[in-house]
Design a protein around this motif. Structure first.
Motif, PDB file in Angstrom:
ATOM      1  N   ASN A  25      24.748  36.179  37.159  1.00 57.17           N
ATOM      2  CA  ASN A  25      24.665  36.985  38.378  1.00 57.17           C
ATOM      3  C   ASN A  25      25.945  37.804  38.535  1.00 57.17           C
ATOM      4  N   ASP A  26      25.955  38.666  39.539  1.00 52.71           N
ATOM      5  CA  ASP A  26      27.092  39.559  39.752  1.00 52.71           C
ATOM      6  C   ASP A  26      28.370  38.798  40.098  1.00 52.71           C
ATOM      7  N   ALA A  27      28.245  37.742  40.871  1.00 50.41           N
ATOM      8  CA  ALA A  27      29.428  36.980  41.269  1.00 50.41           C
ATOM      9  C   ALA A  27      30.141  36.396  40.057  1.00 50.41           C
ATOM     10  N   GLU A  28      29.375  35.871  39.095  1.00 52.43           N
ATOM     11  CA  GLU A  28      29.983  35.300  37.899  1.00 52.43           C
ATOM     12  C   GLU A  28      30.570  36.392  37.011  1.00 52.43           C
ATOM     13  N   LEU A  29      29.900  37.542  36.933  1.00 55.27           N
ATOM     14  CA  LEU A  29      30.458  38.671  36.187  1.00 55.27           C
ATOM     15  C   LEU A  29      31.816  39.067  36.755  1.00 55.27           C
ATOM     16  N   CYS A  30      31.879  39.199  38.076  1.00 52.61           N
ATOM     17  CA  CYS A  30      33.117  39.622  38.732  1.00 52.61           C
ATOM     18  C   CYS A  30      34.233  38.596  38.541  1.00 52.61           C
ATOM     19  N   THR A  31      33.898  37.335  38.632  1.00 50.13           N
ATOM     20  CA  THR A  31      34.900  36.282  38.487  1.00 50.13           C
ATOM     21  C   THR A  31      35.539  36.325  37.106  1.00 50.13           C
ATOM     22  N   ASP A  32      34.719  36.430  36.068  1.00 49.64           N
ATOM     23  CA  ASP A  32      35.243  36.468  34.697  1.00 49.64           C
ATOM     24  C   ASP A  32      36.064  37.730  34.451  1.00 49.64           C
ATOM     25  N   PHE A  33      35.538  38.872  34.893  1.00 50.99           N
ATOM     26  CA  PHE A  33      36.229  40.126  34.616  1.00 50.99           C
ATOM     27  C   PHE A  33      37.565  40.176  35.335  1.00 50.99           C
ATOM     28  N   TYR A  34      37.596  39.745  36.578  1.00 49.70           N
ATOM     29  CA  TYR A  34      38.839  39.800  37.350  1.00 49.70           C
ATOM     30  C   TYR A  34      39.888  38.861  36.754  1.00 49.70           C
ATOM     31  N   TYR A  35      39.465  37.698  36.305  1.00 44.73           N
ATOM     32  CA  TYR A  35      40.412  36.765  35.685  1.00 44.73           C
ATOM     33  C   TYR A  35      41.004  37.383  34.429  1.00 44.73           C
ATOM     34  N   PHE A  36      40.145  37.998  33.610  1.00 47.03           N
ATOM     35  CA  PHE A  36      40.652  38.672  32.406  1.00 47.03           C
ATOM     36  C   PHE A  36      41.634  39.777  32.772  1.00 47.03           C
ATOM     37  N   LEU A  37      41.287  40.597  33.759  1.00 37.31           N
ATOM     38  CA  LEU A  37      42.130  41.732  34.111  1.00 37.31           C
ATOM     39  C   LEU A  37      43.505  41.277  34.580  1.00 37.31           C
ATOM     40  N   GLN A  38      43.559  40.183  35.335  1.00 36.60           N
ATOM     41  CA  GLN A  38      44.844  39.627  35.736  1.00 36.60           C
ATOM     42  C   GLN A  38      45.613  39.124  34.505  1.00 36.60           C
ATOM     43  N   SER A  39      44.905  38.519  33.554  1.00 36.96           N
ATOM     44  CA  SER A  39      45.544  38.053  32.308  1.00 36.96           C
ATOM     45  C   SER A  39      46.113  39.238  31.533  1.00 36.96           C
ATOM     46  N   PHE A  40      45.343  40.312  31.466  1.00 40.85           N
ATOM     47  CA  PHE A  40      45.777  41.511  30.748  1.00 40.85           C
ATOM     48  C   PHE A  40      47.024  42.116  31.392  1.00 40.85           C
ATOM     49  N   LEU A  41      47.037  42.245  32.717  1.00 42.37           N
ATOM     50  CA  LEU A  41      48.163  42.863  33.402  1.00 42.37           C
ATOM     51  C   LEU A  41      49.425  42.015  33.281  1.00 42.37           C
ATOM     52  N   ARG A  42      49.263  40.704  33.245  1.00 37.52           N
ATOM     53  CA  ARG A  42      50.436  39.851  33.073  1.00 37.52           C
ATOM     54  C   ARG A  42      51.023  40.008  31.671  1.00 37.52           C
ATOM     55  N   LEU A  43      50.146  40.062  30.664  1.00 38.86           N
ATOM     56  CA  LEU A  43      50.642  40.211  29.293  1.00 38.86           C
ATOM     57  C   LEU A  43      51.313  41.566  29.102  1.00 38.86           C
ATOM     58  N   HIS A  44      50.737  42.610  29.667  1.00 34.58           N
ATOM     59  CA  HIS A  44      51.251  43.970  29.480  1.00 34.58           C
ATOM     60  C   HIS A  44      51.956  44.462  30.748  1.00 34.58           C
ATOM     61  N   SER A  45      52.651  43.558  31.406  1.00 33.38           N
ATOM     62  CA  SER A  45      53.326  43.923  32.650  1.00 33.38           C
ATOM     63  C   SER A  45      54.398  44.979  32.435  1.00 33.38           C
ATOM     64  N   ASP A  46      54.958  45.063  31.224  1.00 35.22           N
ATOM     65  CA  ASP A  46      55.993  46.058  30.958  1.00 35.22           C
ATOM     66  C   ASP A  46      55.472  47.486  31.124  1.00 35.22           C
ATOM     67  N   LYS A  47      54.163  47.657  30.962  1.00 40.22           N
ATOM     68  CA  LYS A  47      53.574  48.999  31.064  1.00 40.22           C
ATOM     69  C   LYS A  47      52.857  49.241  32.386  1.00 40.22           C
ATOM     70  N   PHE A  48      52.417  48.171  33.053  1.00 49.09           N
ATOM     71  CA  PHE A  48      51.483  48.354  34.169  1.00 49.09           C
ATOM     72  C   PHE A  48      51.872  47.697  35.494  1.00 49.09           C
ATOM     73  N   VAL A  49      52.891  46.858  35.525  1.00 53.76           N
ATOM     74  CA  VAL A  49      53.158  46.083  36.738  1.00 53.76           C
ATOM     75  C   VAL A  49      54.623  46.214  37.158  1.00 53.76           C
ATOM     76  N   LYS A  50      54.812  46.325  38.462  1.00 56.71           N
ATOM     77  CA  LYS A  50      56.143  46.297  39.047  1.00 56.71           C
ATOM     78  C   LYS A  50      56.063  45.566  40.386  1.00 56.71           C
ATOM     79  N   GLU A  51      56.800  44.480  40.479  1.00 54.05           N
ATOM     80  CA  GLU A  51      56.851  43.697  41.717  1.00 54.05           C
ATOM     81  C   GLU A  51      55.456  43.320  42.227  1.00 54.05           C
ATOM     82  N   GLN A  52      54.671  42.684  41.352  1.00 57.54           N
ATOM     83  CA  GLN A  52      53.361  42.132  41.712  1.00 57.54           C
ATOM     84  C   GLN A  52      52.349  43.207  42.107  1.00 57.54           C
ATOM     85  N   GLU A  53      52.560  44.434  41.656  1.00 61.76           N
ATOM     86  CA  GLU A  53      51.612  45.512  41.928  1.00 61.76           C
ATOM     87  C   GLU A  53      51.585  46.464  40.745  1.00 61.76           C
ATOM     88  N   MET A  54      50.421  47.028  40.466  1.00 56.15           N
ATOM     89  CA  MET A  54      50.333  48.004  39.388  1.00 56.15           C
ATOM     90  C   MET A  54      51.222  49.207  39.704  1.00 56.15           C
TER      91      MET A  54
END
Length: 612
Positions: free
Chosen positions: A179-208
């Motif tokens: 269902n949509d809720a499970e899709l959103c949960t998985d995608f959002y978790y991945f996106l947070q994982s991605f931003l943490r790994l590539h924080s040097d390019k995309f994140v400053k002080e807990q915000e993109m």
């Protein structure tokens, strides 16, 4: 879901680690070679590795690509999509090409293909990515796209295989979203994982530190809307990295099946059917809509609204038919299947044997080297084998084919952040045709619906002032662009136009080259058949709750005539009662003689094959 109503993809069975990349012995497409013992040991060593620094996912040497010709930095690998360690998404990120724009103005652009469960590697290799397969001396090579790759917009471009089980993304628990809720949960978790790994390019002080835009086509329209809305809600949590989502560009998107299942008006415009056939299909469309009202989201009668038209495009009994994805293409025995080039990608990433129809060859050991270069060993070790579209995640979502995302669209459009939504449609597509998409947007119950419907229409020239590329209607943060000379996959058909479109969208350009000055109404009636149902022009939050003005006018005329007749002839009063026909989404449900037979409607096995 934008679907080709055909056979399911063959379900692939995966063997364990000791036989990675192995297929069933009776599979005619079985690989000519398997992984060597050295590669098997490498898989075992790296199958549980989790990257903690972006350099661990840096792509240094991609097989078949000359690194001297392509100097753009790229990263690829697997990142968790669940806190339980059982779900991982495969991603591929490209840095933007050098430009004069300040770094903070260069966005992160996510591309998703649809299906559901079709790989975004279609977009990367066939549509808008940085290189293409070409044949040199009888062998395939990767050649950089120096003109229309979207990383040259400029933008960081991110291609993601999702949901789990799609492409090179995998799950060890075999828990596929339903269902949509499970899709959103998985995608959002991945996106947070991605931003943490590539924080040097995309994140400053807990915000993109830069804007994020979604893009994609087909069922990705469904994805992009629910993911955008979910991100906006999750941004309220201070423990999450705040994601600056600012827009989504959705090509031939599947967002409101209530109107998008229909194909008759688009087919009539292309000359595939006549006026009488349109009237007949209208009755079937109304029955499909009744089923959707009853939350029957996976029924044969809805699929048939396009399938029947396409199957008869060459006449009864023919082995050939026009493609649902592009009526300029023909499908049939001996002809390549849509999209062109996808089998080469499957051979490159999934070790499938190329057929005799291909123009070139690939080295026998190509896939193990590619998987190693892309840091996707764990995917192969889990038993996941790359295919363009895979069955397990599709089957988990197939029963929701008719479920749209209209409420989420309204929430996104009316969010205080003013998220921009660009819908674009190649007009040669049937399965997600421009008529159904436009009708859906006309009936959208958002607060600016009347203003959007009344907004002027513009011709847009992307390439030359003597060539119209498409037609735009827009109001505030909702845009709809019809693109000429394109089918289901716009960047594949008109890469230059798609590139200019995205540049204009991301960087605040104008699509308003020249306004059309024509007589028009706020909400158009069916242009081809006088018996078509009347569409309610009252766009409010309770779509379809008010009666048709035409029906009330007719009823009033009849009543007045009867009263006048009584007065003139001094006869007894005639009791007259007006029957109000129920509506949904502004579409009247007229009495139909179409029989919704169970075997044609509720067939549990009749589901459309997902598309890109």
């Amino acid at each position: 879901m934008c679907r080709l109503y055909a056979l399911f993809c063959i379900i692939i069975s995966f063997a364990p680690l000791a036989a990675a990349i192995r297929v069933l012995p009776n599979d005619p497409r079985r690989s000519s070679v398997r992984y060597s013992e050295e590669h098997r040991k490498l898989l075992e060593q790296r199958s549980t590795t989790t990257a903690t620094h972006p350099d661990e996912h840096f792509v240094k040497d991609l097989p078949l690509l000359d690194s001297q010709q392509f100097s753009t930095q790229q990263w690829a690998g697997l990142l968790p999509a669940s806190p339980h360690g059982d779900k991982y998404f495969f991603y591929w990120l490209f840095a933007p090409s050098p430009s004069e724009k300040p770094d903070a103005e260069i966005p992160l652009l996510i591309w998703l293909n649809g299906g559901p469960a079709c790989s975004s590697m279609d977009g990367l290799f066939l549509e808008n990515g940085p290189f293409r397969f070409v044949v040199q001396d009888g062998e395939y090579q990767l050649q950089p796209d120096d003109q229309y790759s979207w990383h040259r917009l400029p933008a960081y471009t991110l291609y993601i295989d999702q949901p789990v089980g799609t492409g090179l993304s995998y799950t060890t628990s075999r828990k596929y979203p339903t269902n949509d809720a499970e899709l959103c949960t998985d995608f959002y978790y991945f996106l947070q994982s991605f931003l943490r790994l590539h924080s040097d390019k995309f994140v400053k002080e807990q915000e993109m530190n830069r804007a994020l835009y979604f893009s994609g086509e087909s069922y990705a329209g469904h994805y992009n809307i629910i993911y955008t809305n979910h991100i906006l809600q999750q941004n309220k949590d201070p423990n999450n990295i705040r994601i600056r989502v600012q827009g989504a560009a959705i090509g031939n998107g599947w967002v409101d099946p209530y109107y998008q299942y229909a194909g008759a008006e688009a087919a009539y415009g292309h000359g595939l059917i006549g006026i009488s056939e349109v009237a007949a299909f209208k009755e079937k469309e109304q029955q499909c809509q009744r089923n959707l009202e009853q939350e029957k989201f996976n029924t044969g009668i809805c699929f048939d609204l396009v399938d029947e038209i396409v199957s008869q495009s060459f006449g009864k009994g023919s082995k050939y038919q026009v493609s649902s994805y592009d009526i300029r293409r023909v499908e049939g025995p001996g002809l390549a299947k849509f999209p062109p080039g996808h089998t080469i990608v499957e051979a490159y990433l999934g070790h499938w044997t190329l057929t005799g129809e291909q123009e070139g060859t690939l080295p026998d050991d190509i896939t193990p080297r590619v998987i190693q270069a892309l840091h996707a060993e764990a995917s192969v070790a889990s038993g996941q084998r790359y295919k363009e579209c895979t069955d397990p995640p599709y089957l988990a979502l197939a029963k929701l084919d008719g479920k749209g995302v209209v409420p989420e669209m309204v929430q996104v459009l009316e969010h205080p952040d003013q998220v921009q939504l660009l819908f674009f449609n190649g007009i040669q597509d049937m399965v997600c045709n421009h008529v159904g998409n436009e009708r859906s947007l006309e009936k959208l119950p958002w607060k600016h619906a009347d203003d959007w419907n009344a907004a002027p229409r513009y011709a847009w020239s992307a390439v030359s002032p003597t060539q119209v590329s498409g037609y735009m209607r827009e109001y505030q943060n909702l845009k709809y662009l019809k693109i000429l000379d394109a089918g289901h996959m716009v960047p594949l058909d008109v890469p230059e136009v798609a590139f200019k479109m995205m540049q204009t969208f991301l960087y605040g350009g104008s699509f308003q080259n020249s306004q059309q000055v024509l007589d028009r109404t706020k909400s158009a009636e069916c242009p081809v058949c006088p018996q078509c149902p009347v569409y309610n022009t009252d766009n409010n939050e309770n779509r379809g709750t008010s009666g048709s003005p035409l029906l009330w006018l007719m009823a009033g005329t009849i009543v007045t005539g009867l009263l006048l007749f009584v007065m003139l002839h001094r006869k007894a009063a005639v009791e007259h009662r007006v029957v109000r026909i129920p509506q949904h989404h502004g579409l009247e449900l007229q009495e139909s003689h179409y029989t919704d037979e169970p075997e044609n409607d509720d067939d549990e096995n009749e589901s459309p094959t997902r598309v890109i």
